[in-house]
Design a protein around this motif. Structure first.
Motif, PDB file in Angstrom:
ATOM      1  N   LEU A   1     -12.696  -8.392  -2.164  1.00  0.00           N
ATOM      2  CA  LEU A   1     -11.481  -7.812  -1.595  1.00  0.00           C
ATOM      3  C   LEU A   1     -10.982  -8.634  -0.413  1.00  0.00           C
ATOM      4  O   LEU A   1      -9.770  -8.868  -0.273  1.00  0.00           O
ATOM      5  N   ALA A   2     -11.897  -9.069   0.438  1.00  0.00           N
ATOM      6  CA  ALA A   2     -11.508  -9.868   1.597  1.00  0.00           C
ATOM      7  C   ALA A   2     -10.878 -11.192   1.168  1.00  0.00           C
ATOM      8  O   ALA A   2      -9.912 -11.668   1.792  1.00  0.00           O
ATOM      9  N   GLU A   3     -11.410 -11.782   0.115  1.00  0.00           N
ATOM     10  CA  GLU A   3     -10.866 -13.066  -0.363  1.00  0.00           C
ATOM     11  C   GLU A   3      -9.438 -12.888  -0.861  1.00  0.00           C
ATOM     12  O   GLU A   3      -8.544 -13.693  -0.535  1.00  0.00           O
ATOM     13  N   ILE A   4      -9.185 -11.820  -1.622  1.00  0.00           N
ATOM     14  CA  ILE A   4      -7.826 -11.567  -2.109  1.00  0.00           C
ATOM     15  C   ILE A   4      -6.894 -11.250  -0.944  1.00  0.00           C
ATOM     16  O   ILE A   4      -5.778 -11.784  -0.856  1.00  0.00           O
ATOM     17  N   ALA A   5      -7.354 -10.402  -0.033  1.00  0.00           N
ATOM     18  CA  ALA A   5      -6.523 -10.047   1.121  1.00  0.00           C
ATOM     19  C   ALA A   5      -6.143 -11.275   1.938  1.00  0.00           C
ATOM     20  O   ALA A   5      -5.015 -11.389   2.427  1.00  0.00           O
ATOM     21  N   GLY A   6      -7.071 -12.202   2.043  1.00  0.00           N
ATOM     22  CA  GLY A   6      -6.841 -13.381   2.856  1.00  0.00           C
ATOM     23  C   GLY A   6      -5.850 -14.363   2.276  1.00  0.00           C
ATOM     24  O   GLY A   6      -5.268 -15.165   3.012  1.00  0.00           O
ATOM     25  N   ARG A   7      -5.651 -14.340   0.967  1.00  0.00           N
ATOM     26  CA  ARG A   7      -4.741 -15.320   0.369  1.00  0.00           C
ATOM     27  C   ARG A   7      -3.396 -14.738  -0.079  1.00  0.00           C
ATOM     28  O   ARG A   7      -2.547 -15.462  -0.590  1.00  0.00           O
TER      29      ARG A   7
ATOM     30  N   GLY B   1       0.788  -1.224   0.000  1.00  0.00           N
ATOM     31  CA  GLY B   1       0.000   0.000   0.000  1.00  0.00           C
ATOM     32  C   GLY B   1       0.815   1.266   0.000  1.00  0.00           C
ATOM     33  O   GLY B   1       0.259   2.370   0.062  1.00  0.00           O
ATOM     34  N   GLN B   2       2.123   1.164  -0.097  1.00  0.00           N
ATOM     35  CA  GLN B   2       2.991   2.337  -0.054  1.00  0.00           C
ATOM     36  C   GLN B   2       3.201   2.888  -1.467  1.00  0.00           C
ATOM     37  O   GLN B   2       4.316   2.969  -1.981  1.00  0.00           O
ATOM     38  N   VAL B   3       2.084   3.276  -2.082  1.00  0.00           N
ATOM     39  CA  VAL B   3       2.072   3.788  -3.450  1.00  0.00           C
ATOM     40  C   VAL B   3       1.086   4.955  -3.499  1.00  0.00           C
ATOM     41  O   VAL B   3      -0.083   4.803  -3.133  1.00  0.00           O
ATOM     42  N   CYS B   4       1.537   6.108  -3.969  1.00  0.00           N
ATOM     43  CA  CYS B   4       0.687   7.302  -3.919  1.00  0.00           C
ATOM     44  C   CYS B   4      -0.521   7.192  -4.828  1.00  0.00           C
ATOM     45  O   CYS B   4      -1.568   7.797  -4.556  1.00  0.00           O
ATOM     46  N   SER B   5      -0.432   6.422  -5.920  1.00  0.00           N
ATOM     47  CA  SER B   5      -1.526   6.348  -6.881  1.00  0.00           C
ATOM     48  C   SER B   5      -2.489   5.192  -6.610  1.00  0.00           C
ATOM     49  O   SER B   5      -3.371   4.919  -7.422  1.00  0.00           O
ATOM     50  N   SER B   6      -2.341   4.513  -5.484  1.00  0.00           N
ATOM     51  CA  SER B   6      -3.216   3.380  -5.158  1.00  0.00           C
ATOM     52  C   SER B   6      -4.685   3.786  -5.179  1.00  0.00           C
ATOM     53  O   SER B   6      -5.051   4.901  -4.814  1.00  0.00           O
ATOM     54  N   LEU B   7      -5.534   2.835  -5.571  1.00  0.00           N
ATOM     55  CA  LEU B   7      -6.985   3.029  -5.522  1.00  0.00           C
ATOM     56  C   LEU B   7      -7.457   2.591  -4.137  1.00  0.00           C
ATOM     57  O   LEU B   7      -7.841   1.445  -3.929  1.00  0.00           O
ATOM     58  N   THR B   8      -7.420   3.498  -3.192  1.00  0.00           N
ATOM     59  CA  THR B   8      -7.722   3.135  -1.807  1.00  0.00           C
ATOM     60  C   THR B   8      -9.205   3.232  -1.469  1.00  0.00           C
ATOM     61  O   THR B   8      -9.635   2.731  -0.435  1.00  0.00           O
ATOM     62  N   ARG B   9      -9.990   3.888  -2.333  1.00  0.00           N
ATOM     63  CA  ARG B   9     -11.444   3.978  -2.124  1.00  0.00           C
ATOM     64  C   ARG B   9     -12.144   3.261  -3.275  1.00  0.00           C
ATOM     65  O   ARG B   9     -11.956   3.626  -4.438  1.00  0.00           O
ATOM     66  N   LEU B  10     -12.927   2.238  -2.961  1.00  0.00           N
ATOM     67  CA  LEU B  10     -13.712   1.528  -3.975  1.00  0.00           C
ATOM     68  C   LEU B  10     -15.168   1.958  -3.836  1.00  0.00           C
ATOM     69  O   LEU B  10     -15.815   1.668  -2.828  1.00  0.00           O
ATOM     70  N   LEU B  11     -15.678   2.657  -4.846  1.00  0.00           N
ATOM     71  CA  LEU B  11     -17.054   3.177  -4.839  1.00  0.00           C
ATOM     72  C   LEU B  11     -17.933   2.249  -5.663  1.00  0.00           C
ATOM     73  O   LEU B  11     -17.640   1.985  -6.846  1.00  0.00           O
ATOM     74  N   VAL B  12     -19.007   1.737  -5.047  1.00  0.00           N
ATOM     75  CA  VAL B  12     -19.880   0.778  -5.723  1.00  0.00           C
ATOM     76  C   VAL B  12     -21.342   1.114  -5.445  1.00  0.00           C
ATOM     77  O   VAL B  12     -21.674   1.685  -4.402  1.00  0.00           O
ATOM     78  N   PRO B  13     -22.257   0.754  -6.373  1.00  0.00           N
ATOM     79  CA  PRO B  13     -23.683   0.858  -6.058  1.00  0.00           C
ATOM     80  C   PRO B  13     -24.008  -0.030  -4.858  1.00  0.00           C
ATOM     81  O   PRO B  13     -23.358  -1.056  -4.625  1.00  0.00           O
ATOM     82  N   ARG B  14     -25.013   0.349  -4.099  1.00  0.00           N
ATOM     83  CA  ARG B  14     -25.315  -0.379  -2.864  1.00  0.00           C
ATOM     84  C   ARG B  14     -25.564  -1.859  -3.107  1.00  0.00           C
ATOM     85  O   ARG B  14     -25.186  -2.707  -2.292  1.00  0.00           O
ATOM     86  N   ASP B  15     -26.197  -2.198  -4.223  1.00  0.00           N
ATOM     87  CA  ASP B  15     -26.527  -3.603  -4.457  1.00  0.00           C
ATOM     88  C   ASP B  15     -25.314  -4.444  -4.851  1.00  0.00           C
ATOM     89  O   ASP B  15     -25.403  -5.671  -4.934  1.00  0.00           O
ATOM     90  N   LEU B  16     -24.178  -3.787  -5.105  1.00  0.00           N
ATOM     91  CA  LEU B  16     -22.958  -4.519  -5.449  1.00  0.00           C
ATOM     92  C   LEU B  16     -21.938  -4.520  -4.301  1.00  0.00           C
ATOM     93  O   LEU B  16     -20.860  -5.105  -4.431  1.00  0.00           O
ATOM     94  N   ALA B  17     -22.291  -3.896  -3.186  1.00  0.00           N
ATOM     95  CA  ALA B  17     -21.331  -3.738  -2.094  1.00  0.00           C
ATOM     96  C   ALA B  17     -20.893  -5.068  -1.501  1.00  0.00           C
ATOM     97  O   ALA B  17     -19.704  -5.289  -1.244  1.00  0.00           O
ATOM     98  N   ASP B  18     -21.843  -5.963  -1.269  1.00  0.00           N
ATOM     99  CA  ASP B  18     -21.488  -7.248  -0.649  1.00  0.00           C
ATOM    100  C   ASP B  18     -20.495  -8.021  -1.500  1.00  0.00           C
ATOM    101  O   ASP B  18     -19.522  -8.601  -0.984  1.00  0.00           O
TER     102      ASP B  18
END
Length: 490
Positions: A304-310, A281-298
């Motif tokens: 993201l959690a699945e990728i983070a976990g592996r 995460g030590q990159v200035c251009s990282s996409l740190t905010r993911l904006l999604v419609p409410r019905d796609l949030a889950d």
């Protein structure tokens, strides 16, 4: 890496100690053991480097060579750097914790950028003739002596890219790598020296903030190219403003990846993860905010959690490691404070945020995902510079654009849609210097401007080359119209 240089490069010579005798121990972020003891430059070393660069620009051959001749030297240096990419990757693993796969890739990207830029400006015309009241020419000339200040999160690639653009343009350079990670940058100096760069055209001295302020303030410097944090960047900008000195600032970011209602969530999740977890995460251009419609949030949160976990955390010298430690203990403490703050603000911690139990030594932090984030939270407004992603929901595209733009920063963004035209239309509403459609990208071959608290100017691509050139007007002779006017007056 005991055979690696740890000193300075001044006026064509390597210097292995500071006149003050000052040194600093560099601690491995992965083992917390001393890996290098490096000299820390003082005023005598810096002033000698500035004087050497000034002489090389005012009286030396480098600015007077053709762009083709300068390109040949840089291309020869690139060939030499290629043979040192493995060494550079392991040095960066030691000095700032980057996995060797990442260090190798970033070095390769820097070399490729230099080669592409040399090819793009090979046929560059330095003279443009025009007519008006006078017949005149616009001649492009090297701008002067450049102070290149590189960040601690990617010192090797940044030193190559900053130095090569300035040198190709005919400028001479004083490079100040970060005192936290100065060793890999000397490999570029070695390559330039071996490739035949004239003495004084490139100089490198490592030191802390006081040395950087002295460099920026020096009357011997004509242009400052700074990459780093916004707070320090504003100080650099103030100094340059007082001196009316040309400056390029590449600063912080809090970039948004926006999934439109027809966008593919899986594609967006992969792109955001590639940015926000890359280099821990030590990159200035990282996409740190993911904006999604409410019905796609889950779906977005789960992805993201699945990728983070592996993702594999561990020894940055191991090929299988995907995430290394954060660069310093102090910085890990800072990121941990933001994780705690997010919880206090009411965001939901989905995963991560802890020190991994199986890595008791080193400054490691698990990749972290938050949901239920409001864009007004500090978690969403301030640059964390760590592996922390925030998922934010919106109701319609107008709100999505407003939330994406509701940031002090304007460095990068991404838009995800099944319809490229729709994505481009939305991208035009974003106040940011770069936007990628359906992916995350760091395109260093192209120009990227910096706006708001993300900086000023451009340092990459053909336009970055032009930043390091001076367009000078040469009035040659009056036109026929001007001559007639002169007759009337007399």
């Amino acid at each position: 890496m005991t055979d690696t240089r740890t000193g300075f490069f001044i006026d064509g010579h390597f210097v292995d100690h500071a006149s003050t005798g000052a040194t600093a121990e560099l601690i491995s972020p992965a083992t917390e053991e001393v890996v290098f003891e490096v000299p820390v430059a003082g005023a005598p070393e810096l002033d000698a480097a500035i004087d050497a660069a000034r002489r090389a620009f005012d009286d030396g051959p480098w600015p007077r060579m053709s762009v083709k001749e300068r390109g040949e030297v840089l291309l020869a240096a690139c060939d030499l750097i290629e043979g040192e990419l493995e060494t550079a990757a392991h040095v960066q693993a030691d000095e700032m914790g980057a996995p060797v796969s990442l260090g190798r890739m970033s070095g390769r990207s820097a070399v490729d950028m230099v080669r592409e830029l040399c090819a793009n400006v090979a046929g560059y015309s330095e003279v443009e003739s025009r007519s008006g009241a006078w017949d005149y020419e616009i001649r492009s000339e090297p701008y002067g002596v450049v102070a290149a200040i590189s960040p601690w999160n990617g010192p090797f690639a940044a030193t190559i890219m900053k130095g090569a653009v300035a040198l190709l343009a005919g400028c001479t350079v004083v490079d100040k790598p970060p005192v936290e990670s100065p060793v890999s940058s000397l490999l570029f100096a070695e390559a330039l020296s071996a490739a035949g760069l004239p003495a004084g055209a490139f100089n490198l001295v490592a030191g802390g903030g006081e040395l950087g302020e002295r460099l920026v303030s020096s009357s011997g410097i004509d242009l400052v190219s700074f990459t780093g944090g916004t707070a320090v960047g504003k100080q650099v900008g103030r100094i340059c403003g007082e001196q009316l000195k040309r400056v390029v600032l590449e600063l912080g970011g809090k970039s948004a990846g926006v999934v439109l209602p027809d966008g593919d969530v899986a594609t967006a999740v992969r792109a955001v993860a590639a940015g926000v977890f890359y280099n821990s995460g030590q990159v200035c251009s990282s996409l740190t905010r993911l904006l999604v419609p409410r019905d796609l949030a889950d779906a977005a949160v789960a992805g993201l959690a699945e990728i983070a976990g592996r993702l594999r955390l561990g020894d940055p010298h191991e090929e299988t490691t995907q995430l290394g430690p954060l660069a310093t203990s102090r910085h890990r403490d800072r990121v941990e404070r933001y994780v705690a703050l997010g919880v206090e603000e009411g965001a939901q911690l989905v995963c991560g945020g802890n020190r991994p139990a199986d890595l008791p030594r080193g400054w490691f932090l698990e990749p972290t995902v938050f949901t239920g984030v409001s864009n007004s939270m500090r978690l969403a407004q301030e640059e964390i510079f760590g592996p922390v992603a925030s998922v934010i929901t919106y109701t319609d595209e107008a709100e999505a654009a407003a939330v994406a733009n509701d940031s002090p920063y304007g460095l990068n963004a991404a838009v995800f849609s099944a319809d490229e035209g729709r994505a481009l239309d939305f991208a035009r509403r974003l106040r940011t210097g770069a936007v990628t459609i359906n992916d995350f990208a760091q395109n260093f071959s192209a120009p990227r401007w910096h706006i708001k608290d993300s900086g000023i100017g451009v340092r990459t691509g053909r336009e970055g080359y032009e930043t390091h050139r001076l367009a000078k007007l040469y009035n040659l002779r009056p036109s026929a119209r001007a001559a007639r006017n002169a007759e009337i007056v007399t």
